[in-house]
Design a protein around this motif. Structure first.
Motif, PDB file in Angstrom:
ATOM      1  N   THR A 497      49.364  59.288  28.949  1.00  0.00           N
ATOM      2  CA  THR A 497      50.418  58.285  29.119  1.00  0.00           C
ATOM      3  C   THR A 497      50.472  57.721  30.528  1.00  0.00           C
ATOM      4  OG1 THR A 497      52.009  60.041  29.619  1.00  0.00           O
ATOM      5  CG2 THR A 497      51.828  59.328  27.323  1.00  0.00           C
ATOM      6  N   ALA A 498      49.689  58.260  31.439  1.00  0.00           N
ATOM      7  CA  ALA A 498      49.699  57.759  32.812  1.00  0.00           C
ATOM      8  C   ALA A 498      48.270  57.647  33.313  1.00  0.00           C
ATOM      9  CB  ALA A 498      50.494  58.696  33.719  1.00  0.00           C
ATOM     10  N   LYS A 499      47.878  56.482  33.803  1.00  0.00           N
ATOM     11  CA  LYS A 499      46.523  56.262  34.273  1.00  0.00           C
ATOM     12  C   LYS A 499      46.586  55.520  35.603  1.00  0.00           C
ATOM     13  CE  LYS A 499      44.887  55.982  29.510  1.00  0.00           C
ATOM     14  NZ  LYS A 499      44.337  55.128  28.448  1.00  0.00           N
ATOM     15  N   ASP A 500      45.598  55.771  36.456  1.00  0.00           N
ATOM     16  CA  ASP A 500      45.569  55.150  37.769  1.00  0.00           C
ATOM     17  C   ASP A 500      44.669  53.922  37.718  1.00  0.00           C
ATOM     18  OD1 ASP A 500      45.694  54.504  40.390  1.00  0.00           O
ATOM     19  OD2 ASP A 500      44.420  56.147  41.094  1.00  0.00           O
ATOM     20  N   PHE A 501      45.291  52.753  37.575  1.00  0.00           N
ATOM     21  CA  PHE A 501      44.545  51.510  37.518  1.00  0.00           C
ATOM     22  C   PHE A 501      44.568  50.766  38.854  1.00  0.00           C
ATOM     23  CE2 PHE A 501      46.012  51.449  32.865  1.00  0.00           C
ATOM     24  CZ  PHE A 501      44.848  52.102  32.432  1.00  0.00           C
ATOM     25  N   GLU A 502      45.236  51.339  39.852  1.00  0.00           N
ATOM     26  CA  GLU A 502      45.476  50.639  41.109  1.00  0.00           C
ATOM     27  C   GLU A 502      44.204  50.082  41.755  1.00  0.00           C
ATOM     28  OE1 GLU A 502      47.423  48.746  43.996  1.00  0.00           O
ATOM     29  OE2 GLU A 502      48.352  49.781  42.287  1.00  0.00           O
ATOM     30  N   PRO A 503      43.061  50.813  41.748  1.00  0.00           N
ATOM     31  CA  PRO A 503      41.870  50.279  42.436  1.00  0.00           C
ATOM     32  C   PRO A 503      41.340  48.980  41.837  1.00  0.00           C
ATOM     33  CG  PRO A 503      41.658  52.640  42.075  1.00  0.00           C
ATOM     34  CD  PRO A 503      42.841  52.188  41.274  1.00  0.00           C
ATOM     35  N   PHE A 504      41.710  48.676  40.582  1.00  0.00           N
ATOM     36  CA  PHE A 504      41.124  47.529  39.894  1.00  0.00           C
ATOM     37  C   PHE A 504      42.060  46.320  39.845  1.00  0.00           C
ATOM     38  CE2 PHE A 504      39.946  51.547  37.785  1.00  0.00           C
ATOM     39  CZ  PHE A 504      38.617  51.632  38.212  1.00  0.00           C
ATOM     40  N   LEU A 505      43.346  46.538  40.094  1.00  0.00           N
ATOM     41  CA  LEU A 505      44.323  45.470  39.927  1.00  0.00           C
ATOM     42  C   LEU A 505      44.139  44.382  40.969  1.00  0.00           C
ATOM     43  CD1 LEU A 505      47.549  47.591  39.247  1.00  0.00           C
ATOM     44  CD2 LEU A 505      45.819  46.796  37.614  1.00  0.00           C
ATOM     45  N   GLY A 506      44.289  43.122  40.525  1.00  0.00           N
ATOM     46  CA  GLY A 506      44.192  42.020  41.469  1.00  0.00           C
ATOM     47  C   GLY A 506      43.556  40.793  40.846  1.00  0.00           C
ATOM     48  N   ALA A 507      43.235  39.805  41.718  1.00  0.00           N
ATOM     49  CA  ALA A 507      42.698  38.524  41.272  1.00  0.00           C
ATOM     50  C   ALA A 507      41.204  38.444  41.564  1.00  0.00           C
ATOM     51  CB  ALA A 507      43.437  37.381  41.966  1.00  0.00           C
ATOM     52  N   TYR A 508      40.464  37.792  40.638  1.00  0.00           N
ATOM     53  CA  TYR A 508      39.016  37.657  40.753  1.00  0.00           C
ATOM     54  C   TYR A 508      38.633  36.213  40.419  1.00  0.00           C
ATOM     55  CZ  TYR A 508      39.102  42.779  40.565  1.00  0.00           C
ATOM     56  OH  TYR A 508      39.362  44.105  40.800  1.00  0.00           O
ATOM     57  N   ARG A 509      37.634  35.702  41.129  1.00  0.00           N
ATOM     58  CA  ARG A 509      37.215  34.325  40.949  1.00  0.00           C
ATOM     59  C   ARG A 509      36.190  34.227  39.814  1.00  0.00           C
ATOM     60  NH1 ARG A 509      39.358  29.759  42.118  1.00  0.00           N
ATOM     61  NH2 ARG A 509      39.758  30.476  44.263  1.00  0.00           N
ATOM     62  N   GLY A 510      36.589  33.590  38.695  1.00  0.00           N
ATOM     63  CA  GLY A 510      35.673  33.343  37.602  1.00  0.00           C
ATOM     64  C   GLY A 510      34.988  32.006  37.763  1.00  0.00           C
ATOM     65  N   PHE A 667      21.295  38.577  23.593  1.00  0.00           N
ATOM     66  CA  PHE A 667      21.393  38.568  25.042  1.00  0.00           C
ATOM     67  C   PHE A 667      22.791  38.956  25.480  1.00  0.00           C
ATOM     68  CE2 PHE A 667      23.726  34.723  25.642  1.00  0.00           C
ATOM     69  CZ  PHE A 667      23.081  33.630  25.082  1.00  0.00           C
ATOM     70  N   THR A 668      22.803  39.531  26.651  1.00  0.00           N
ATOM     71  CA  THR A 668      24.054  39.868  27.324  1.00  0.00           C
ATOM     72  C   THR A 668      24.200  38.930  28.506  1.00  0.00           C
ATOM     73  OG1 THR A 668      23.887  42.204  26.685  1.00  0.00           O
ATOM     74  CG2 THR A 668      25.371  41.658  28.491  1.00  0.00           C
ATOM     75  N   GLU A 669      25.276  38.152  28.473  1.00  0.00           N
ATOM     76  CA  GLU A 669      25.557  37.238  29.579  1.00  0.00           C
ATOM     77  C   GLU A 669      26.382  37.979  30.619  1.00  0.00           C
ATOM     78  OE1 GLU A 669      27.205  32.701  30.364  1.00  0.00           O
ATOM     79  OE2 GLU A 669      27.779  33.778  28.540  1.00  0.00           O
ATOM     80  N   LEU A 670      25.902  37.992  31.838  1.00  0.00           N
ATOM     81  CA  LEU A 670      26.564  38.713  32.925  1.00  0.00           C
ATOM     82  C   LEU A 670      27.151  37.697  33.898  1.00  0.00           C
ATOM     83  CD1 LEU A 670      23.730  41.321  33.559  1.00  0.00           C
ATOM     84  CD2 LEU A 670      25.754  41.585  32.118  1.00  0.00           C
ATOM     85  N   VAL A 671      28.481  37.697  34.028  1.00  0.00           N
ATOM     86  CA  VAL A 671      29.177  36.752  34.906  1.00  0.00           C
ATOM     87  C   VAL A 671      29.836  37.536  36.037  1.00  0.00           C
ATOM     88  CG1 VAL A 671      30.929  34.961  35.064  1.00  0.00           C
ATOM     89  CG2 VAL A 671      29.598  35.219  32.953  1.00  0.00           C
ATOM     90  N   LEU A 672      29.386  37.334  37.258  1.00  0.00           N
ATOM     91  CA  LEU A 672      29.922  38.039  38.420  1.00  0.00           C
ATOM     92  C   LEU A 672      31.157  37.318  38.938  1.00  0.00           C
ATOM     93  CD1 LEU A 672      29.578  40.303  40.538  1.00  0.00           C
ATOM     94  CD2 LEU A 672      28.215  38.684  41.880  1.00  0.00           C
ATOM     95  N   CYS A 673      32.257  38.061  39.124  1.00  0.00           N
ATOM     96  CA  CYS A 673      33.529  37.497  39.581  1.00  0.00           C
ATOM     97  C   CYS A 673      34.009  38.279  40.803  1.00  0.00           C
ATOM     98  CB  CYS A 673      34.581  37.562  38.476  1.00  0.00           C
ATOM     99  SG  CYS A 673      34.087  36.798  36.918  1.00  0.00           S
ATOM    100  N   PRO A 674      33.854  37.744  42.018  1.00  0.00           N
ATOM    101  CA  PRO A 674      34.288  38.476  43.221  1.00  0.00           C
ATOM    102  C   PRO A 674      35.808  38.522  43.334  1.00  0.00           C
ATOM    103  CG  PRO A 674      33.500  36.286  43.782  1.00  0.00           C
ATOM    104  CD  PRO A 674      33.221  36.461  42.331  1.00  0.00           C
ATOM    105  N   ARG A 675      36.305  39.564  43.970  1.00  0.00           N
ATOM    106  CA  ARG A 675      37.747  39.680  44.208  1.00  0.00           C
ATOM    107  C   ARG A 675      38.178  38.623  45.219  1.00  0.00           C
ATOM    108  NH1 ARG A 675      42.057  43.535  44.196  1.00  0.00           N
ATOM    109  NH2 ARG A 675      40.825  45.199  43.256  1.00  0.00           N
ATOM    110  N   VAL A 676      39.362  38.058  45.008  1.00  0.00           N
ATOM    111  CA  VAL A 676      39.834  37.005  45.913  1.00  0.00           C
ATOM    112  C   VAL A 676      41.151  37.367  46.579  1.00  0.00           C
ATOM    113  CG1 VAL A 676      38.634  35.158  44.680  1.00  0.00           C
ATOM    114  CG2 VAL A 676      40.974  35.783  44.016  1.00  0.00           C
ATOM    115  N   ASP A 677      41.755  38.519  46.293  1.00  0.00           N
ATOM    116  CA  ASP A 677      43.031  38.856  46.944  1.00  0.00           C
ATOM    117  C   ASP A 677      42.834  39.918  48.003  1.00  0.00           C
ATOM    118  OD1 ASP A 677      42.410  40.956  45.309  1.00  0.00           O
ATOM    119  OD2 ASP A 677      44.434  41.188  44.481  1.00  0.00           O
TER     120      ASP A 677
END
Length: 677
Positions: A497-510, A667-677
């Motif tokens: 019921t509790a998970k640590d998602f903090e390292p992943f949260l934020g905005a990314y440029r698609g 095929f697997t399409e791989l789209v890289l999205c860098p963090r922006v925040d």
């Protein structure tokens, strides 16, 4: 979702009117066909006098063109009904039907011999014979004398009769009601029209139509689709109509994880077509119904709570149900379920070899269909065609699962109803799935189309068995009263019921917009603007977080030295079956042998387009629709090719079997999205 059947069905709905017309010369008519008040098609009808066996007859050709959009895909259909009608009886003695949608063609040739109709499908040498009880009416699409006989000659107020249903090859019970006369102005003429309602008590399809009482000519009809007599200029007024209104009922409630639903309560008003509905038939294991059903109009409340079967007590494999009479028909081949085809039998036996029980066998078969059959409209339609093309909608998937199961002795059937989808702002959409018989556990529902290969979630509302090509959801209004999303995983285990998602949260440029990673309902989630918030499953062994809604899309994260994500990559997997068209380029001697089996055209599901792989003496190229070409290069991993599109990187593999050409490209399409925040 059985779109080609829906097109065939609505082409016939409302056309049950026609008398003996002793035409002295050729007559020509045009009809406008409307969907949601949009003229999306037309019919051109030609009636010519002729003879049959020395008796006066009429040759009627009814050609229809339809243009609709469903699930975002444009669908064009050409439909032709060809009748030879005995002028004395007003009934046809021969009939050919052909429905063409892209490369998909269905239909039948029918000949009446005494009290029997003989039917042969295109490309099929087998003849199906249907016995006609005395008094059975053989209707055509535009001219039917029995309606005029009932309500003009005999001055009846209502009449029930037997009618041969050419779509299903069945004799149905149909009830007509005389609603009196009504003045109509159509195609520059005024008619004192006879207004009639028709209710098919076998399929539940209801239609209202108007006929010319002097000739029986169809003037107008309303039902799933409206049509009316008009002028030839209708050919220039055609626009594409949205068919989704007949397939979806919006509820304005977003459930981001419908796969986890363990309970749902829904109020529904609908008029399904395809079978005669009773209140008792809507209450089955896992589903309760309280309300009314009047002439197939369903109005009431469904409560759904499907228990998930874990295989305990499953029958041995292979099973033996041949002595159980009630299961016999669910072990036999049918028109759309060719379980006696050698190729389907061989594949089903291959997939189930070594299964410890029948439940494991079913799971293997359902999983294979989920992974190997892409989603497309109309797809393969029948089980065999779906297997050959590797494409289909939910009806096609269900046909193939049923055929596989029956081929190895496991009773299976196709059912239809609706399922919740988070699109359209939250809606219920027409759907088909399977039920398999597991001995003492009874009939167990499974849904290969939505990757519920061992269960169905509690948004599945079952209307009944899928027995007719006229099957339609036809919702009028639906409302979600309550629902519960389980705190257990598919195996029934309690989740954290509790998970640590903090390292992943934020905005990314698609590529086109900013994506946001957030926490929702104890899941990591990705917010894609103008679409929705997609919840993610926990990461797999490769570090990929698959979308809860589909395993074909996932995300992965690149972490910096401090354990915080610096970018995310979207992985979108697609499978493209090889086009059925032969590509001569694949045999060109100028192409190196290692490339030849890969060269060809590959179908893009849900699009009327193909991808192409071409080759030269030193280069292999991927060609997108619009002729954009992207060079492919071999990676360091055997059998894996790479291509850069400018927006993303493609990792490409091919399905090959023996020395023949590739059967599919993945095929697997791989789209890289860098963090922006």
């Amino acid at each position: 979702m059985k779109i080609i059947r829906a097109i065939f069905a609505v082409a016939l709905l409302g056309l049950y009117v026609t008398p003996r017309m002793a035409a002295a010369e050729m007559q020509e008519y045009y009809y406008a066909i409307e969907q949601n008040n949009v003229v999306c098609g037309y019919a051109h009808v030609v009636v010519t006098p002729t003879d049959h066996g020395g008796r006066p007859a009429v040759h009627l050709i009814d050609s229809m063109w339809l243009s609709i959009k469903a699930f975002g895909k444009s669908i064009e259909a050409n439909i032709q009904f060809d009748y030879l009608i005995d002028s004395a009886t007003g009934m046809y003695v021969a009939h050919n039907s052909r429905i063409e949608q892209g490369t998909k063609i269905v239909g039948a040739s029918m000949t009446v011999r005494g009290d029997t109709v003989e039917m042969v499908a295109p490309g099929d040498s087998n003849t199906t014979r249907v016995a006609l009880p005395p008094g059975t009416i053989l209707q055509n699409s535009r001219l039917q004398h029995h309606v005029v006989d009932f309500f003009v000659r005999d001055t009846l107020l209502e009449q029930e009769c037997r009618l041969f249903n050419e779509m299903d090859g069945t004799v149905n019970t149909v009830h007509y009601r005389n609603l009196g006369r009504e003045s109509l102005q159509l195609a520059g003429s005024t008619y004192d029209a006879l207004k009639v309602t028709e209710l098919d008590k076998t399929t539940g399809v209801a239609t209202t139509f108007w006929v010319d009482p002097s000739t029986g000519l169809l003037l107008k009809s309303t039902g799933v689709r409206d049509q009316y007599l008009t002028d030839p200029g209708v050919r220039d007024r055609i626009v594409r109509a949205d068919f989704d209104e007949r397939l979806f009922a919006r509820v304005d409630t977003i459930i981001s994880n419908p796969w986890g639903l363990s309970y749902m309560k829904v109020r529904a008003v609908m008029r399904p077509g395809g079978l005669w509905i009773t209140p008792e038939g809507l209450t089955v294991p896992g589903q309760a119904f309280e309300g009314t059903v009047v002439d197939n109009m369903v109005d009431g409340v469904f409560e759904i709570s499907h228990a998930r079967y874990n295989g305990v007590g499953a029958p041995p494999f292979p099973p033996d149900f041949t002595a159980t009479d009630s299961l016999w028909k669910y072990l036999q081949p049918q028109e759309m379920i060719e379980s006696d085809d050698p190729s389907l039998i061989a594949k089903a036996q291959e997939l189930t070899a070594g299964s410890r029980d029948s439940w494991e066998a079913v799971t293997r078969l359902s999983s294979w269909v989920n992974k190997e059959i892409g989603y497309d409209l109309p797809g393969g339609v029948t089980a065999l065609k779906t297997y050959e093309t590797r494409l289909g909608e939910c009806g096609s998937h269900s046909n193939l699962v049923a055929a596989f199961c029956r081929a190895v002795g496991i009773p299976a059937r196709c059912v239809f109803g609706c399922i919740y989808v988070p699109t359209h702002g939250g809606a219920f959409g027409q759907h088909a799935w399977n039920e398999v018989f597991m001995g003492e556990a009874g009939w167990i529902p499974i849904d290969a189309t939505v990757d519920e290969v061992t269960f169905v979630d509690c948004s599945h509302i079952r209307i009944g068995e899928w027995t007719s090509k006229a099957t339609m959801f036809n919702p009028e209004k639906m409302e979600i009263i309550a629902f519960t999303v389980s705190d257990e995983d598919d195996a029934g285990r309690s989740v954290e019921t509790a998970k640590d998602f903090e390292p992943f949260l934020g905005a990314y440029r698609g590529p086109d917009t900013v994506l946001t990673i957030l926490s929702q309902n104890n899941h990591l989630a990705i917010d894609i603007p103008r679409q929705m918030v997609f919840e993610l499953k926990d990461p797999d062994e490769h570090g990929e977080w698959c979308f809860v809604l589909t395993s074909s899309v996932s995300v992965s994260f690149e972490l910096d030295a401090e354990g915080r994500s610096s970018s995310l990559t979207i992985h979108q997997r697609q499978r493209f079956p090889r086009s059925v068209d032969t590509d001569s380029a694949a045999t060109a001697t100028a192409i190196p042998e290692k490339y030849r089996r890969l060269v060809g055209s590959y179908t893009l599901p849900m699009q009327s387009a193909t991808l192409s792989v071409t080759g030269t003496d030193s280069l292999i190229t991927l060609v997108f629709p619009g002729n954009k070409s992207v060079p492919m290069r071999e990676s360091t991993s055997p059998g894996v090719w790479l291509a850069d599109t400018g927006r993303s990187t493609l990792s490409i593999t091919f399905d090959t079997d023996g020395d023949g050409p590739a059967s599919a490209m993945r095929f697997t399409e791989l789209v890289l999205c860098p963090r922006v925040d």
